[in-house]
Design a protein around this motif. Structure first.
Motif, PDB file in Angstrom:
ATOM      1  N   ARG A 232       0.710  -1.332  -0.101  1.00 11.83           N
ATOM      2  CA  ARG A 232      -0.028   0.542  -0.236  1.00 11.83           C
ATOM      3  C   ARG A 232       0.611   0.837   0.144  1.00 11.83           C
ATOM      4  N   PRO A 233       1.723   1.413  -1.154  1.00 10.98           N
ATOM      5  CA  PRO A 233       2.617   2.554  -0.966  1.00 10.98           C
ATOM      6  C   PRO A 233       1.896   3.618  -0.624  1.00 10.98           C
ATOM      7  N   GLN A 234       0.144   4.427  -0.969  1.00 16.87           N
ATOM      8  CA  GLN A 234      -0.039   5.500  -0.486  1.00 16.87           C
ATOM      9  C   GLN A 234      -0.935   5.284   1.023  1.00 16.87           C
ATOM     10  N   PRO A 235      -0.586   6.538   1.841  1.00 19.57           N
ATOM     11  CA  PRO A 235      -1.237   6.209   2.691  1.00 19.57           C
ATOM     12  C   PRO A 235      -2.988   6.337   2.386  1.00 19.57           C
ATOM     13  N   LYS A 236      -3.384   5.389   3.918  1.00 18.16           N
ATOM     14  CA  LYS A 236      -4.871   5.797   3.163  1.00 18.16           C
ATOM     15  C   LYS A 236      -5.812   6.545   4.211  1.00 18.16           C
ATOM     16  N   GLY A 237      -4.423   6.999   5.456  1.00 13.49           N
ATOM     17  CA  GLY A 237      -5.322   8.235   6.326  1.00 13.49           C
ATOM     18  C   GLY A 237      -6.092   7.221   7.479  1.00 13.49           C
ATOM     19  N   GLY A 238      -6.755   8.348   7.791  1.00  9.58           N
ATOM     20  CA  GLY A 238      -7.576   7.701   9.185  1.00  9.58           C
ATOM     21  C   GLY A 238      -7.096   7.358  10.199  1.00  9.58           C
ATOM     22  N   TRP A 239      -7.979   7.283  11.519  1.00  2.41           N
ATOM     23  CA  TRP A 239      -7.287   7.196  12.553  1.00  2.41           C
ATOM     24  C   TRP A 239      -6.228   6.302  12.661  1.00  2.41           C
ATOM     25  N   ARG A 240      -6.389   4.621  11.905  1.00  6.26           N
ATOM     26  CA  ARG A 240      -5.626   3.635  12.164  1.00  6.26           C
ATOM     27  C   ARG A 240      -3.974   3.772  11.579  1.00  6.26           C
ATOM     28  N   GLU A 241      -3.894   4.979  10.549  1.00 10.83           N
ATOM     29  CA  GLU A 241      -2.759   5.239  10.351  1.00 10.83           C
ATOM     30  C   GLU A 241      -2.054   7.246  11.086  1.00 10.83           C
ATOM     31  N   SER A 242      -2.902   7.635  11.701  1.00  9.48           N
ATOM     32  CA  SER A 242      -2.658   8.723  12.655  1.00  9.48           C
ATOM     33  C   SER A 242      -1.759   8.329  13.489  1.00  9.48           C
ATOM     34  N   GLY A 243      -0.600   9.737  13.919  1.00  7.97           N
ATOM     35  CA  GLY A 243       0.230   9.854  14.096  1.00  7.97           C
ATOM     36  C   GLY A 243       0.055   9.788  15.537  1.00  7.97           C
TER      37      GLY A 243
ATOM     38  N   PRO B  56      -0.561   9.534  19.432  1.00  9.73           N
ATOM     39  CA  PRO B  56      -0.812   8.382  20.013  1.00  9.73           C
ATOM     40  C   PRO B  56      -1.841   7.813  20.660  1.00  9.73           C
ATOM     41  N   ALA B  57      -2.748   8.823  21.449  1.00  9.64           N
ATOM     42  CA  ALA B  57      -4.565   8.792  21.908  1.00  9.64           C
ATOM     43  C   ALA B  57      -4.970   8.262  20.911  1.00  9.64           C
ATOM     44  N   GLU B  58      -4.777   7.686  19.160  1.00 11.98           N
ATOM     45  CA  GLU B  58      -5.928   7.020  18.295  1.00 11.98           C
ATOM     46  C   GLU B  58      -5.330   5.258  18.592  1.00 11.98           C
ATOM     47  N   ILE B  59      -3.625   5.064  18.976  1.00 11.64           N
ATOM     48  CA  ILE B  59      -3.517   3.639  19.341  1.00 11.64           C
ATOM     49  C   ILE B  59      -2.778   3.160  18.251  1.00 11.64           C
ATOM     50  N   GLY B  60      -2.992   3.351  16.918  1.00  9.69           N
ATOM     51  CA  GLY B  60      -3.017   3.179  15.247  1.00  9.69           C
ATOM     52  C   GLY B  60      -1.651   2.456  14.867  1.00  9.69           C
TER      53      GLY B  60
END
Length: 357
Positions: free
Chosen positions: A161-172, A174-178
């Motif tokens: 997946r060379p392009q990030p999809k965004g959303g909370w799973r790829e958030s930086g 720390p509170a998101e636990i991504g």
């Protein structure tokens, strides 16, 4: 007489809720999907279209207001909500299933376990990949002694997946636990612990490869188990060529297996357990091989039939546990042990050290 089905409330109807939990709950004898909680009107409509008898609610509070009408709550919402929602459900007197990771820290997981024990309620964690076809097959091979003494376990959960999809799973944040360490890492670490037991040392590398990515997308974890087995675990969104899902080396033989269990793909495409006769069955061309001294890529080794994957077994076990007819299939304390490893891996990658447990 057939027992009255246990009524299930499902919080969250994104990927986890709509693709995994709702179909598996609906397919489980003894369970009935009663309520779906989502604030998104389109997802509410989707839930009612897919399960016409279901009630929808816009917030968890609406569900907890009617806790006495339910027998189980399943939490499939974003990671950062797992602990507060599980806490609220347990305090409302409801048994709980939480999607992985149950929490951001092992301490939080143990606190939830203590609360569930205090209230006398089931608290289970959805580690569905314990019922992957390749994992079930590997467990059988090890139990039968086909590989001899296990020496090294390599496990890969890789994507391109060379392009990030965004959303909370790829958030930086720390509170998101991504990030992949807590997403796919939760699976591969849990599997390693189930197979080979406690860990004494953890070394990890967590890298952000893709432009615009905010959290780890290419991660490696090395574990030393108390019994001497070494586990090398890879999770990546940047693997242009996918490696074997499993490569297990033992004193007698090795097992190499490519390809992913077909159940997730079937669920994503609308397939449902109970309506597909060969649910979880893999094509013979993808069977792994057991052998020694040769590469499976050049025909070495003997093909081993892959056991059918069985995600429905998780919720069947939950239903049995709720009725007092079987054990909790995945306990919160087991999840806490995996979080001990994930926390150590995060520290190892950050500080460039090997962490002892």
């Amino acid at each position: 007489m057939t027992a009255t089905p246990l009524r299930v409330g499902l919080i969250g109807y994104g990927l986890a809720g709509s693709v995994f939990h709702a179909p598996l709950i609906a397919a489980t004898e003894g369970l009935a999907l009663d309520t779906v909680v989502t604030s998104n009107p389109e997802r509410q409509q989707q839930a009612r279209a897919e399960f016409p008898d279901v009630t929808t609610a816009a917030s968890p509070d609406k569900l907890f207001d009617h806790a006495g009408e339910l027998d189980l709550v399943v939490i499939a919402s974003p990671n950062k909500t797992h602990v507060p929602l599980a806490t609220a459900a347990l305090k409302a007197g409801l048994p709980v299933v939480v999607d992985k990771p149950i929490a951001g820290t092992a301490a939080e997981a143990r606190d939830l376990a203590a609360l569930a024990e205090e209230r006398g309620l089931l608290l289970s964690v959805f580690q569905n990949r314990r019922w992957d076809n390749d994992f079930l097959t590997l467990r059988r091979l090890l139990a039968d002694g086909e590989l001899g003494d296990a020496w090294r376990f390599e496990s890969r959960f890789e994507r391109w997946r060379p392009q990030p999809k965004g959303g909370w799973r790829e958030s930086g944040d720390p509170a998101e636990i991504g990030g992949l360490l807590y997403d796919l890492g939760s699976h591969v670490v849990d599997q390693a612990l189930v197979l080979f037991g406690p860990v004494t040392e953890v070394y990890a590398e967590a890298v952000v490869r893709r432009s615009g990515a905010e959290t780890d997308d290419d991660t490696f974890i090395a574990l030393t188990h108390a019994n001497g087995v070494r586990s090398h675990l890879y999770v990546s969104a940047t693997a242009a060529q996918l490696g074997p899902r499993f490569r297990v080396l033992g004193s007698r033989a090795g097992y190499v297996k490519y390809g992913l269990d077909p159940q997730e793909a079937a669920l994503r495409e609308g397939g449902r357990p109970g309506t597909i006769a060969d649910w979880g069955v893999e094509d013979e061309s993808l069977w792994g091989r057991v052998g020694s001294g040769e590469s499976p890529m050049s025909g070495g080794g003997t093909p081993v039939p892959t056991l059918p994957g069985d995600y429905p077994a998780y919720y069947a076990a939950v239903a049995d546990a709720l009725r007092g007819a079987g054990p909790n299939p995945v306990t919160a304390l087991e999840a806490a042990a995996a979080l001990d490893v994930l926390e150590a891996a995060r520290r190892s990658a950050r500080d460039k050290v090997t962490v002892s447990l």
